[in-house]
Design an enzyme around this catalytic site. Structure first.
Site, PDB file in Angstrom:
ATOM      1  N   HIS A 164      -8.241   0.559  -4.238  1.00  0.00           N
ATOM      2  CA  HIS A 164      -9.829   0.501  -3.031  1.00  0.00           C
ATOM      3  C   HIS A 164     -10.001   2.390  -3.186  1.00  0.00           C
ATOM      4  O   HIS A 164      -9.273   2.525  -2.262  1.00  0.00           O
ATOM      5  CB  HIS A 164      -7.898  -0.043  -1.713  1.00  0.00           C
ATOM      6  CG  HIS A 164      -9.123   0.064  -0.581  1.00  0.00           C
ATOM      7  ND1 HIS A 164      -8.589   0.041   1.050  1.00  0.00           N
ATOM      8  CD2 HIS A 164     -10.918  -0.257  -0.685  1.00  0.00           C
ATOM      9  CE1 HIS A 164      -9.819  -0.595   1.513  1.00  0.00           C
ATOM     10  NE2 HIS A 164     -10.385  -0.388   0.466  1.00  0.00           N
ATOM     11  N   HIS A 220      -1.327  -1.772  -4.397  1.00  0.00           N
ATOM     12  CA  HIS A 220      -2.930  -1.183  -3.686  1.00  0.00           C
ATOM     13  C   HIS A 220      -2.246   0.250  -3.703  1.00  0.00           C
ATOM     14  O   HIS A 220      -1.555   0.933  -2.940  1.00  0.00           O
ATOM     15  CB  HIS A 220      -2.301  -2.242  -1.795  1.00  0.00           C
ATOM     16  CG  HIS A 220      -3.668  -1.813  -1.662  1.00  0.00           C
ATOM     17  ND1 HIS A 220      -5.093  -2.527  -1.439  1.00  0.00           N
ATOM     18  CD2 HIS A 220      -3.944  -1.056  -0.548  1.00  0.00           C
ATOM     19  CE1 HIS A 220      -5.776  -2.414  -1.075  1.00  0.00           C
ATOM     20  NE2 HIS A 220      -5.302  -1.060  -0.450  1.00  0.00           N
ATOM     21  N   MET A 249      -8.959   7.328  -0.951  1.00  0.00           N
ATOM     22  CA  MET A 249     -10.262   8.602   1.161  1.00  0.00           C
ATOM     23  C   MET A 249     -10.790   9.509  -0.055  1.00  0.00           C
ATOM     24  O   MET A 249      -9.696  10.695  -0.592  1.00  0.00           O
ATOM     25  CB  MET A 249      -9.353   8.451   1.613  1.00  0.00           C
ATOM     26  CG  MET A 249      -8.397   7.111   1.844  1.00  0.00           C
ATOM     27  SD  MET A 249      -7.573   7.240   3.644  1.00  0.00           S
ATOM     28  CE  MET A 249      -6.590   5.244   3.864  1.00  0.00           C
ATOM     29  N   ASP A 251      -6.399  -6.364   3.912  1.00  0.00           N
ATOM     30  CA  ASP A 251      -6.238  -5.385   4.420  1.00  0.00           C
ATOM     31  C   ASP A 251      -5.881  -4.439   6.080  1.00  0.00           C
ATOM     32  O   ASP A 251      -6.991  -4.245   6.454  1.00  0.00           O
ATOM     33  CB  ASP A 251      -7.008  -4.547   3.464  1.00  0.00           C
ATOM     34  CG  ASP A 251      -5.931  -3.125   3.080  1.00  0.00           C
ATOM     35  OD1 ASP A 251      -5.627  -2.036   4.367  1.00  0.00           O
ATOM     36  OD2 ASP A 251      -6.913  -2.294   2.377  1.00  0.00           O
ATOM     37  N   SER A 261       0.990  -0.868  -0.322  1.00  0.00           N
ATOM     38  CA  SER A 261      -0.075   0.445  -0.377  1.00  0.00           C
ATOM     39  C   SER A 261       0.742   1.150  -0.335  1.00  0.00           C
ATOM     40  O   SER A 261       1.363   1.453   1.043  1.00  0.00           O
ATOM     41  CB  SER A 261      -0.897  -0.023   1.019  1.00  0.00           C
ATOM     42  OG  SER A 261      -1.301   0.988   1.585  1.00  0.00           O
TER      43      SER A 261
HETATM   44  C1  DX5 Z   1      -6.337   1.253   5.679  1.00  0.00           C
HETATM   45  C2  DX5 Z   1      -6.285   1.260   3.960  1.00  0.00           C
HETATM   46  C3  DX5 Z   1      -5.000   0.427   3.620  1.00  0.00           C
HETATM   47  C4  DX5 Z   1      -3.329   0.407   4.593  1.00  0.00           C
HETATM   48  C5  DX5 Z   1      -2.872  -0.548   5.439  1.00  0.00           C
HETATM   49  O1  DX5 Z   1      -7.676   2.948   5.528  1.00  0.00           O
HETATM   50  O2  DX5 Z   1      -7.239   0.025   2.904  1.00  0.00           O
HETATM   51  O3  DX5 Z   1      -4.442  -0.037   3.108  1.00  0.00           O
HETATM   52  O4  DX5 Z   1      -3.007   2.326   3.973  1.00  0.00           O
HETATM   53  O5  DX5 Z   1      -1.941   0.167   6.480  1.00  0.00           O
HETATM   54  P1  DX5 Z   1      -1.197  -0.574   7.320  1.00  0.00           P
HETATM   55  O6  DX5 Z   1      -0.706  -1.671   6.637  1.00  0.00           O
HETATM   56  O7  DX5 Z   1      -0.205   0.152   8.122  1.00  0.00           O
HETATM   57  O8  DX5 Z   1      -2.553  -1.187   8.314  1.00  0.00           O
HETATM   58 ZN    ZN Z   2      -6.162  -0.949   0.800  1.00  0.00          ZN
END
Ligand code: DX5
Ligand code: ZN
Length: 224
Positions: free
Chosen positions: A65, A32, A36, A174, A7
């Site tokens: 995503h 990924h 948002m 995730d 990500s």
């Molecule tokens: C959270 C995102 C994730 C995030 C995960 O809303 O969808 O993809 O980047 O981050 P980590 O691996 O740090 O939990």
């Molecule tokens: Zn994500």
């Protein structure tokens, strides 16, 4: 075979192409991209121009995503920007079947995402249409949160349903996937492992990606 979907939310945006290259050298095989909108989730990230900028810097699939309200309005733009996979939250789609169809019609592999509070059963009717199901193991909006173990039961339940229904969708997880938690998600049945903060570790990204993937592959090998 389990795959690492790194990500970029946790990467150094000022050096994004280098960050992607380092995670790729470490064995990451999916990019990924966390979208948002400040409405569905309390944070704002990036839109289609970011996907377009990423497209020429890697051959890896771009997994978008969408943590946004009204995803239908933006799916065409993400598809033409170069997304290979697009997932939408069950919680944002009033007409989930139509939205998944829309993603497919744009030549993109469709996925559906479940928040921690949303039961797997809400997807039964659409499972035959999806390429992947993403189980959130944190509440979406931020990287670096603590893994919620309730995701494990949901992953295992999805794997059972897939077997019973004779389907082939993949299971992605995730949030909070790190060296301490990665074996448990693989054992539960996850195959696409999203990780942000455990991978993008300033100056050590390649090694961190490799280490996480090695732990995931060891958990996978121990099962068979
Ligand atoms: C959270 C995102 C994730 C995030 C995960 O809303 O969808 O993809 O980047 O981050 P980590 O691996 O740090 O939990
Ligand atoms: Zn994500």
């Amino acid at each position: 075979m389990v795959e690492l979907a790194f990500s970029i939310l946790a990467s150094d945006f000022a050096h994004l192409a280098d960050e992607v290259a380092a995670a790729e050298r470490g064995g990451g095989s999916i990019v990924h991209v966390d979208i948002m909108d400040g409405h569905f989730v309390p944070n704002i990230t990036f839109g289609p121009p970011m996907v377009e900028a990423l497209r020429p810097v890697t051959k890896l699939p771009l997994d978008c995503h969408l943590m946004i309200e009204n995803p239908d309005e933006y799916i065409p733009a993400f598809a033409s920007a170069g997304a290979d996979l697009i997932s939408v939250h069950q919680e944002t789609c009033r007409h989930l079947h139509r939205t998944l169809q829309l993603i497919s019609e744009h030549g993109v592999l469709p996925g559906v995402v479940l928040n921690p509070a949303t039961p797997v059963e809400t997807l039964i009717e659409v499972l035959p249409m999806v390429h992947y199901v993403l189980v959130m193991s944190v509440n979406p909006g931020f990287g670096g949160q603590k893994f919620l173990p309730l995701a494990l039961r949901k992953i295992a339940h999805l794997a059972e349903l897939r077997e019973e229904m004779g389907l082939k969708f993949r299971i992605e997880v995730d949030g909070g996937v790190a060296p301490e938690t990665v074996a448990s998600v693989v054992e539960a049945g996850a195959e696409m492992l999203v990780a942000g903060s455990a991978v993008f570790t300033r100056g050590k990204t390649e090694q961190s990606a490799r280490k996480l993937l090695k732990l995931a592959r060891a958990a996978e090998a121990a099962q068979s």
